[in-house]
Design an enzyme around this catalytic site. Sequence first.
Site, mmCIF file in Angstrom:
data_model
loop_
_atom_site.group_PDB
_atom_site.id
_atom_site.type_symbol
_atom_site.label_atom_id
_atom_site.label_comp_id
_atom_site.label_asym_id
_atom_site.label_seq_id
_atom_site.Cartn_x
_atom_site.Cartn_y
_atom_site.Cartn_z
ATOM 1 N N ASN A 7 44.951 -37.177 -37.453
ATOM 2 C CA ASN A 7 44.483 -36.202 -38.442
ATOM 3 C C ASN A 7 43.196 -35.604 -37.867
ATOM 4 O OD1 ASN A 7 42.954 -34.962 -40.527
ATOM 5 N ND2 ASN A 7 44.129 -36.052 -42.081
ATOM 6 N N GLU A 34 46.497 -32.020 -40.755
ATOM 7 C CA GLU A 34 45.363 -31.226 -41.235
ATOM 8 C C GLU A 34 44.863 -30.225 -40.194
ATOM 9 O OE1 GLU A 34 42.636 -33.965 -43.870
ATOM 10 O OE2 GLU A 34 42.727 -31.931 -44.637
ATOM 11 N N TYR A 110 51.666 -35.676 -43.441
ATOM 12 C CA TYR A 110 50.371 -35.713 -44.118
ATOM 13 C C TYR A 110 50.632 -35.956 -45.602
ATOM 14 C CZ TYR A 110 45.807 -34.249 -45.878
ATOM 15 O OH TYR A 110 44.595 -34.211 -46.518
ATOM 16 N N ASP A 153 49.076 -39.396 -41.456
ATOM 17 C CA ASP A 153 48.066 -39.867 -42.409
ATOM 18 C C ASP A 153 48.785 -40.166 -43.716
ATOM 19 O OD1 ASP A 153 46.069 -40.203 -44.262
ATOM 20 O OD2 ASP A 153 45.041 -38.312 -43.839
ATOM 21 N N ASN A 155 47.491 -41.872 -46.283
ATOM 22 C CA ASN A 155 46.555 -41.984 -47.407
ATOM 23 C C ASN A 155 46.820 -43.225 -48.269
ATOM 24 O OD1 ASN A 155 44.420 -40.016 -47.440
ATOM 25 N ND2 ASN A 155 45.968 -38.422 -47.702
ATOM 26 N N ASP A 253 37.195 -37.201 -39.021
ATOM 27 C CA ASP A 253 36.906 -38.470 -39.708
ATOM 28 C C ASP A 253 38.011 -39.505 -39.460
ATOM 29 O OD1 ASP A 253 38.468 -36.736 -41.219
ATOM 30 O OD2 ASP A 253 37.339 -37.001 -43.075
ATOM 31 N N HIS A 254 39.077 -39.087 -38.748
ATOM 32 C CA HIS A 254 40.151 -40.017 -38.365
ATOM 33 C C HIS A 254 40.154 -40.212 -36.843
ATOM 34 C CE1 HIS A 254 42.593 -39.710 -42.205
ATOM 35 N NE2 HIS A 254 41.779 -38.672 -42.332
#
Length: 264
Positions: A7, A34, A110, A153, A155, A253-254
């Site tokens: 991501n 993303e 995602y 991702d 989540n 951030d990943h």
Amino acid sequence: MRIATWNINSIRARHDRVLAWLERSDVDVLAIQETKIDDARFPVESFERLGYRVAHHGTNQWNGVAIASRVGLDDVQVGVPDLPAFGEDPAVEARSLGALCGGVRVWSLYVPNGRAVDDPHYHYKLHWLAVLRDYAAKQLADEPHLPMLLCGDFNIAPTDDDIWSVEYYQGSTHVTGPERQAFANLTDAGFTDVVRPFHPGPGVYTYWDYTRLSFPKRRGMRIDFALASPALAARVTDAQIDREERKGKGSSDHAPVIVEFKDA
DNA sequence: ATGGTGGTTCGACCA
């Protein structure tokens, strides 16, 4: 063959970093999430210059998924069939893209962020995961020896070992029973988390919030996965989480997650 | 080793 999932949190903000990583990572396939851009503006040429073909699915500044491959990119599928739509003017968001790369059916996924428990987005997320599970299970039922990788991702932090603090995430999404059950339903359908055996927890993460110095304090979550069908899982030789890539200014951030497979 | 978030349609929304 090396297949990675990452991501990147915007191809525009991360263009140089993503291309530099691709150049040195020696991956054959990169599933991206993303991208935050529409198809017309995705920088296809940058990937082609490095010897990768790329398929992208993005409709606006949100979501967006891609697959870059230097081992073939065939039978591109824009979206898992029958995924739910969302919004006031309901539209199917750009959250899934599949392609056949080097004999492996790769899906860049995602999964929706649930935002808050019982928020409409939370129920959308669970519905989305159920449709994905049914689709993946059907693919495997039709073709039991199919080499297929569901990566991206998700989540979801599937166990308490996958979060830095149980207390911190009390009452929030990513860790609830229904989300963890939805993830378990995917693994129960025959798609194995092939990274975990090489990096047993606790303390192994793929995502760290930008705020509160989360990364240097090692406060993260493991929410990015590569789930392999039985035929593909049997070929795994190694896996890495590239924590180094989370360092420094201008990182996503990943972190990228990489899996190595021996030939069939 | 990191630096008090950072991304998006410039500013309220997303993660």
